[in-house]
Design an enzyme around this catalytic site. Structure first.
Site, PDB file in Angstrom:
ATOM      1  N   ASP A  15       0.891  -1.423   0.202  1.00  0.00           N
ATOM      2  CA  ASP A  15       0.048  -0.110  -0.152  1.00  0.00           C
ATOM      3  C   ASP A  15       0.881   1.165  -0.057  1.00  0.00           C
ATOM      4  O   ASP A  15       1.979   1.153   0.417  1.00  0.00           O
ATOM      5  CB  ASP A  15      -1.033  -0.084   1.271  1.00  0.00           C
ATOM      6  CG  ASP A  15      -2.011   0.796   1.046  1.00  0.00           C
ATOM      7  OD1 ASP A  15      -2.341   1.429  -0.027  1.00  0.00           O
ATOM      8  OD2 ASP A  15      -2.583   1.440   2.174  1.00  0.00           O
ATOM      9  N   ASN A  63     -11.275  -2.288  -5.213  1.00  0.00           N
ATOM     10  CA  ASN A  63     -10.245  -1.402  -6.107  1.00  0.00           C
ATOM     11  C   ASN A  63     -11.023  -0.839  -7.640  1.00  0.00           C
ATOM     12  O   ASN A  63     -10.638   0.080  -8.066  1.00  0.00           O
ATOM     13  CB  ASN A  63      -8.968  -1.718  -6.229  1.00  0.00           C
ATOM     14  CG  ASN A  63      -7.865  -1.897  -5.232  1.00  0.00           C
ATOM     15  OD1 ASN A  63      -7.238  -2.552  -5.035  1.00  0.00           O
ATOM     16  ND2 ASN A  63      -8.308  -0.947  -4.025  1.00  0.00           N
TER      17      ASN A  63
HETATM   18  C1  IPE Z   1      -5.453  -2.876  -0.308  1.00  0.00           C
HETATM   19  O1  IPE Z   1      -5.093  -1.449  -0.283  1.00  0.00           O
HETATM   20  C2  IPE Z   1      -5.565  -3.421  -1.591  1.00  0.00           C
HETATM   21  C3  IPE Z   1      -4.139  -3.579  -2.296  1.00  0.00           C
HETATM   22  C4  IPE Z   1      -3.015  -3.118  -1.770  1.00  0.00           C
HETATM   23  C5  IPE Z   1      -4.100  -4.147  -3.444  1.00  0.00           C
HETATM   24  P1  IPE Z   1      -6.129  -0.376  -0.543  1.00  0.00           P
HETATM   25  O2  IPE Z   1      -5.670   1.032  -0.465  1.00  0.00           O
HETATM   26  O3  IPE Z   1      -7.008  -0.439  -1.442  1.00  0.00           O
HETATM   27  O4  IPE Z   1      -6.990  -0.285   0.631  1.00  0.00           O
HETATM   28  P2  IPE Z   1      -7.868   0.905   1.865  1.00  0.00           P
HETATM   29  O5  IPE Z   1      -8.761   1.199   0.522  1.00  0.00           O
HETATM   30  O6  IPE Z   1      -7.041   1.844   2.017  1.00  0.00           O
HETATM   31  O7  IPE Z   1      -8.395  -0.061   2.843  1.00  0.00           O
HETATM   32  C1  IPE Z   2      -1.504   0.205  -3.266  1.00  0.00           C
HETATM   33  O1  IPE Z   2      -1.594   1.666  -3.209  1.00  0.00           O
HETATM   34  C2  IPE Z   2      -1.717  -0.270  -4.664  1.00  0.00           C
HETATM   35  C3  IPE Z   2      -3.410  -0.649  -4.962  1.00  0.00           C
HETATM   36  C4  IPE Z   2      -4.310  -0.766  -4.035  1.00  0.00           C
HETATM   37  C5  IPE Z   2      -3.431  -1.255  -6.202  1.00  0.00           C
HETATM   38  P1  IPE Z   2      -2.672   2.639  -3.243  1.00  0.00           P
HETATM   39  O2  IPE Z   2      -3.105   3.038  -4.784  1.00  0.00           O
HETATM   40  O3  IPE Z   2      -3.695   2.237  -2.364  1.00  0.00           O
HETATM   41  O4  IPE Z   2      -1.914   3.950  -2.582  1.00  0.00           O
HETATM   42  P2  IPE Z   2      -2.397   5.058  -1.755  1.00  0.00           P
HETATM   43  O5  IPE Z   2      -2.873   4.241  -0.465  1.00  0.00           O
HETATM   44  O6  IPE Z   2      -3.855   5.734  -2.404  1.00  0.00           O
HETATM   45  O7  IPE Z   2      -1.376   5.948  -1.277  1.00  0.00           O
HETATM   46 MG    MG Z   3      -4.128   2.552  -0.542  1.00  0.00          MG
END
Ligand code: IPE
Ligand code: IPE
Ligand code: MG
Length: 237
Positions: A15, A63
């Site tokens: 993340d 997502n």
């Molecule tokens: C979890 O991260 C999913 C992945 C790392 C693929 P998200 O960024 O989607 O989770 P939330 O929305 O902060 O809970």
């Molecule tokens: C994790 O990074 C990757 C996916 C969930 C695909 P994020 O896209 O959630 O990055 P932040 O949490 O917005 O910084």
């Molecule tokens: Mg995230």
């Protein structure tokens, strides 16, 4: 458990890509590309750390709520990741598997996933599992659907369903449960990742954003696991 007492199965919620990009005044996809480049380094570090199974969260069933531009960019990134890394993964003896709801993904991507799994089928090194269109609740719902089907068609006695039964229907049926779950970026939640499988996992929530997660940080987090006292509900003494 691996011989060294370290975690045999590490699962990572990668993340923080979006925030990493925003800090640089760049679009979110710039962060996703930087994040994808980190994966190779972490996979390569596994054998020396005694990590036999590495499971990474690439895209959740939630997502899809992101903008169409981000979702399309991520899907094309997964396709180029597979195209770019397939040969190296095989050469490194890495066995790749995918978990998640495959039919919900683009057909061309699904074909590449199938191909990479077949290509690495006889690899005996690190077991890399990539969670794409994965949600723990969705996985349990899909498993339950198939289990119910087996009951309805007389292949399974409902009185014999116990906690060993359901995991056989999960996407992870060939994998051991994770010993350690790491989440980067400072968020302390599991966001629907490996819900059933992580019942007794140790968790590490670290502030580093995924594109900055290096093999040195990985080694430190894995080493900190060795000091933990896993009791599984029992009293040791
Ligand atoms: C979890 O991260 C999913 C992945 C790392 C693929 P998200 O960024 O989607 O989770 P939330 O929305 O902060 O809970
Ligand atoms: C994790 O990074 C990757 C996916 C969930 C695909 P994020 O896209 O959630 O990055 P932040 O949490 O917005 O910084
Ligand atoms: Mg995230």
């Amino acid at each position: 458990m691996s011989g060294s007492g370290g975690p045999a199965h590490v699962a990572i919620i990668m993340d923080g890509n979006g925030r990493w990009a925003s800090m640089r005044g760049r679009p979110r996809l710039f962060g996703h590309h930087a994040g994808a480049r980190r994966v190779r380094e972490i996979v390569e570090a596994c054998p020396d750390l005694g990590v036999e199974y590495l499971t990474i969260f690439g895209f959740s069933t939630e997502n899809w709520k992101r903008t169409q531009i981000e979702v399309a960019g991520l899907m094309s990134l997964f396709r180029s990741y597979i195209r770019r890394e397939a040969r190296a993964l095989r050469a490194q003896n890495v066995r790749v598997r995918f978990i998640g709801d495959r039919p919900g993904l683009d057909e061309k991507l699904q074909a590449q996933m199938d191909e990479l799994e077949e290509m690495t089928e006889d690899c005996t090194g690190t077991n890399l599992t990539i969670a794409l269109n994965y949600g723990g609740r969705d996985e349990v719902a899909r498993a339950t659907r198939r289990l119910a089907q087996d009951v309805a068609e007389g292949r399974l006695d409902p009185h014999k369903v116990d906690e060993e039964t359901l995991p056989r229907y999960l996407d992870t049926y060939v994998l051991p449960d994770p010993d350690l779950v790491i989440r980067t970026s400072g968020e302390a939640r599991i966001s629907n990742f490996l819900l059933w499988q992580s019942a007794y996992a140790e968790y590490e929530f670290i502030d580093t954003l995924w594109p900055d997660f290096s093999k040195e940080i990985f080694a430190d987090v894995v080493a900190s696991y060795a000091g933990r006292d896993r009791r599984f509900g029992a009293v040791k003494g």
